[in-house]
Write an enzyme that holds these catalytic residues in place. Structure first.
Site, PDB file in Angstrom:
ATOM      1  N   ASN A 150       0.791  -0.992  -0.039  1.00  0.00           N
ATOM      2  CA  ASN A 150      -0.113   0.606   0.531  1.00  0.00           C
ATOM      3  C   ASN A 150       0.599   1.182   0.114  1.00  0.00           C
ATOM      4  O   ASN A 150       0.138   2.265  -0.428  1.00  0.00           O
ATOM      5  CB  ASN A 150      -0.673   0.222   1.396  1.00  0.00           C
ATOM      6  CG  ASN A 150       0.296  -0.473   2.749  1.00  0.00           C
ATOM      7  OD1 ASN A 150       0.408  -0.669   2.810  1.00  0.00           O
ATOM      8  ND2 ASN A 150      -0.491   0.551   3.698  1.00  0.00           N
ATOM      9  N   GLN A 178      -4.879  -3.898  -1.393  1.00  0.00           N
ATOM     10  CA  GLN A 178      -5.205  -2.599  -2.434  1.00  0.00           C
ATOM     11  C   GLN A 178      -4.895  -3.240  -3.622  1.00  0.00           C
ATOM     12  O   GLN A 178      -5.111  -2.784  -4.613  1.00  0.00           O
ATOM     13  CB  GLN A 178      -3.244  -2.138  -1.890  1.00  0.00           C
ATOM     14  CG  GLN A 178      -3.419  -2.047  -0.659  1.00  0.00           C
ATOM     15  CD  GLN A 178      -3.971  -0.211  -1.156  1.00  0.00           C
ATOM     16  OE1 GLN A 178      -4.340   0.876  -1.983  1.00  0.00           O
ATOM     17  NE2 GLN A 178      -4.275   0.702  -0.074  1.00  0.00           N
ATOM     18  N   SER A 198     -11.014  -4.828   1.048  1.00  0.00           N
ATOM     19  CA  SER A 198     -11.299  -3.765   1.498  1.00  0.00           C
ATOM     20  C   SER A 198     -12.633  -2.305   0.317  1.00  0.00           C
ATOM     21  O   SER A 198     -11.823  -3.151  -0.377  1.00  0.00           O
ATOM     22  CB  SER A 198     -11.276  -3.073   2.186  1.00  0.00           C
ATOM     23  OG  SER A 198     -11.601  -1.774   2.888  1.00  0.00           O
ATOM     24  N   HIS A 200     -14.445  -0.104   0.518  1.00  0.00           N
ATOM     25  CA  HIS A 200     -13.596   1.892   0.050  1.00  0.00           C
ATOM     26  C   HIS A 200     -12.386   2.125  -0.929  1.00  0.00           C
ATOM     27  O   HIS A 200     -11.415   2.720  -1.132  1.00  0.00           O
ATOM     28  CB  HIS A 200     -13.544   2.420   1.794  1.00  0.00           C
ATOM     29  CG  HIS A 200     -12.228   1.914   2.342  1.00  0.00           C
ATOM     30  ND1 HIS A 200     -11.080   2.964   3.076  1.00  0.00           N
ATOM     31  CD2 HIS A 200     -12.413   1.450   2.843  1.00  0.00           C
ATOM     32  CE1 HIS A 200     -10.295   3.263   3.768  1.00  0.00           C
ATOM     33  NE2 HIS A 200     -10.572   1.743   4.247  1.00  0.00           N
ATOM     34  N   THR A 236     -25.286  -9.422  12.659  1.00  0.00           N
ATOM     35  CA  THR A 236     -26.505  -8.543  11.661  1.00  0.00           C
ATOM     36  C   THR A 236     -25.481  -8.265  10.183  1.00  0.00           C
ATOM     37  O   THR A 236     -25.000  -6.984  10.563  1.00  0.00           O
ATOM     38  CB  THR A 236     -27.918  -7.663  11.987  1.00  0.00           C
ATOM     39  OG1 THR A 236     -27.900  -8.475  13.318  1.00  0.00           O
ATOM     40  CG2 THR A 236     -28.712  -7.203  11.138  1.00  0.00           C
ATOM     41  N   CYS A 327      -2.689   5.504   7.370  1.00  0.00           N
ATOM     42  CA  CYS A 327      -2.368   4.618   8.982  1.00  0.00           C
ATOM     43  C   CYS A 327      -1.100   5.499   9.960  1.00  0.00           C
ATOM     44  O   CYS A 327      -0.957   5.312  11.033  1.00  0.00           O
ATOM     45  CB  CYS A 327      -2.282   2.844   9.755  1.00  0.00           C
ATOM     46  SG  CYS A 327      -3.958   2.837   8.100  1.00  0.00           S
TER      47      CYS A 327
HETATM   48  C1  LIG Z   1      -2.755  -3.644   2.384  1.00  0.00           C
HETATM   49  C2  LIG Z   1      -3.821  -2.734   3.449  1.00  0.00           C
HETATM   50  N1  LIG Z   1      -3.963  -3.871   3.676  1.00  0.00           N
HETATM   51  C3  LIG Z   1      -5.697  -3.442   4.591  1.00  0.00           C
HETATM   52  C4  LIG Z   1      -5.861  -2.317   5.377  1.00  0.00           C
HETATM   53  C5  LIG Z   1      -6.974  -2.595   5.969  1.00  0.00           C
HETATM   54  O1  LIG Z   1      -8.275  -2.094   5.617  1.00  0.00           O
HETATM   55  P1  LIG Z   1      -9.960  -1.870   6.237  1.00  0.00           P
HETATM   56  O2  LIG Z   1      -9.346   0.330   5.982  1.00  0.00           O
HETATM   57  O3  LIG Z   1     -10.626  -1.725   5.312  1.00  0.00           O
HETATM   58  O4  LIG Z   1      -9.731  -1.668   7.602  1.00  0.00           O
HETATM   59  C6  LIG Z   1      -5.906  -1.364   4.357  1.00  0.00           C
HETATM   60  C7  LIG Z   1      -5.969  -0.247   4.484  1.00  0.00           C
HETATM   61  O5  LIG Z   1      -5.817   1.091   4.179  1.00  0.00           O
HETATM   62  C8  LIG Z   1      -4.361  -1.606   4.013  1.00  0.00           C
HETATM   63  O6  LIG Z   1      -4.119  -0.248   2.575  1.00  0.00           O
END
Ligand SMILES: Cc1ncc(COP(=O)(O)O)c(C=O)c1O
Length: 381
Positions: A150, A178, A198, A200, A236, A327
């Site tokens: 990422n 990613q 994921s 989003h 749920t 993060c």
């Molecule tokens: C490589 C990777 N793994 C896991 C995640 C975590 O996903 P989520 O935001 O849906 O918890 C991310 C999000 O930044 C990511 O880039």
């Protein structure tokens, strides 16, 4: 001021067609666990998405479990394989996302597993020989290596990793958050045991995703409670989110080739132009090499200069990029991924530009102009 959003590895704007799907599902308010008509009607919608996702990655519908996103799906694979499948060692790298790195550290600190970290070179590459040597001996092992990084976009050779895991009886988890929806992923071609997604990151909403768990792996739920998701994930179902994920996934797959072409073109353009604006610019990991990195991610290494707050200066000019991953923002130590590439990185500051199909050449030019202005002002000042 209008914002140029180039932080799509952190999150992506909602697709209008996904938003329409969410609005449609808001009317279908039934609880999929209810056996009456309202419940059954919601359940049908959830199962359609499960089938669609399973088919797209070569899996069985029963191997797909909806989660609250990538983090939960990664946690499920890691914690459940240790708790339920007898895993005593996890082989990973220092450049995984924290959704993998922190659970591994947590279990290692508690003495539940041995954590083995493969070394990465200054480009972020792993050495398959080192992995094979580790796999030749040792306890029951889970290998956790992401498909595409990422922060620096690097690909891991997932096919070869899957084959090695099979050969030596190890399990293979890949954080595909990613890569999913950006590149074809197939669980028959590559011998994954666990995958994660994921919504989003592919123009869906936050708070929903899925885990792929190969059938036959008898894990118990990480989240305990009701019997949802065939008793594998209580709570749920987020029916609106799941249908949105299904739509986002469908669009990403159907339009993958044209989106890739567009985004790759922008990446190529920025790579070329930024080097002429700022002498000495480099790229972290393999992100400057189109064939070796995810087309959405470019991690630019700007030589450290008077302006140590480049991402902040860009933000003031209306350009949203990140210094590492979302993060890590707020962490005084900077990015664990960049640091792992070696001491040379201390002389550079990272700016991750991550693109989506909604970016245009005007966005790339907006970023490049802002960089030019910042560096010109610096030279004058
Ligand atoms: C490589 C990777 N793994 C896991 C995640 C975590 O996903 P989520 O935001 O849906 O918890 C991310 C999000 O930044 C990511 O880039």
């Amino acid at each position: 001021m209008s914002v140029i959003f180039l932080d799509n590895a952190a999150t992506t704007p909602l697709e209008p067609r996904v938003k329409d799907e969410m609005i449609r599902m808001m009317e279908n308010f039934g609880n999929p666990s209810s056996t009456h008509l309202s419940g059954r009607s919601a359940k049908v919608e959830v199962e359609i998405v499960r089938k669609r996702i399973a088919k797209a990655i070569g899996a069985l519908p029963s191997e797909i479990f909806f989660t609250s996103g990538g983090t939960e799906a990664d946690n499920m694979a890691l914690f459940c394989s240790v708790r339920d499948l007898g895993v005593k060692r996890i082989i990973t790298t220092p450049i995984e996302h924290h959704a993998v790195g922190h659970p591994v550290e947590f279990m290692a600190e508690r003495g539940e597993i041995d954590a083995s970290y493969l070394s990465v070179n200054e480009h972020g590459d792993i050495d398959l020989g080192e992995l094979e040597n580790l796999l030749k001996e040792g306890p029951k092992t889970l290998v956790s290596l992401m498909f595409a990084n990422n922060e620096i976009g690097n690909f891991n050779p997932v096919k070869e990793i899957g084959d090695l895991c099979k050969q030596y009886g190890a399990l293979f988890h890949s954080d595909t958050v990613q890569a999913m929806g950006h590149l074809p992923i197939n669980v028959v071609d590559t011998q994954y045991d666990f995958l994660t997604c994921s919504a989003h990151k592919i123009h869906g909403p936050k708070g929903v995703g899925f885990a792929y768990v190969r059938s036959g792996l008898k894990i118990k739920p990480l989240i305990q409670g009701g019997a949802q998701e065939r008793s594998m994930r209580a709570g749920t179902e987020n029916t609106i989110g799941i249908c949105a994920l299904g739509k986002a996934f469908e669009l990403a797959l159907d339009e993958m080739a044209e989106d890739q072409k567009k985004v790759e073109g922008l990446k190529q353009y920025i790579i070329k132009e930024v080097q002429s604006i700022v002498p000495g610019v480099k790229f972290f990991g393999r992100s400057g090499e189109l064939d070796k990195s995810l087309y959405t991610v470019l991690s630019i290494a700007f030589p450290k200069s008077n302006n140590e707050m480049l991402t902040f200066a860009l933000d003031i000019k209306g350009v949203n990029v990140s210094g590492g991953s979302a993060c890590n923002s707020g962490s005084s130590q900077g990015s664990h991924v960049i640091r792992a590439l070696g001491s040379w990185t201390a002389d550079y500051q990272p700016v991750r530009v991550s693109m989506s199909k909604f970016n245009t050449k005007a966005c790339a030019d907006g970023f490049l102009n802002a960089v030019r202005e910042i560096y010109t002002a610096q030279a004058v000042g």
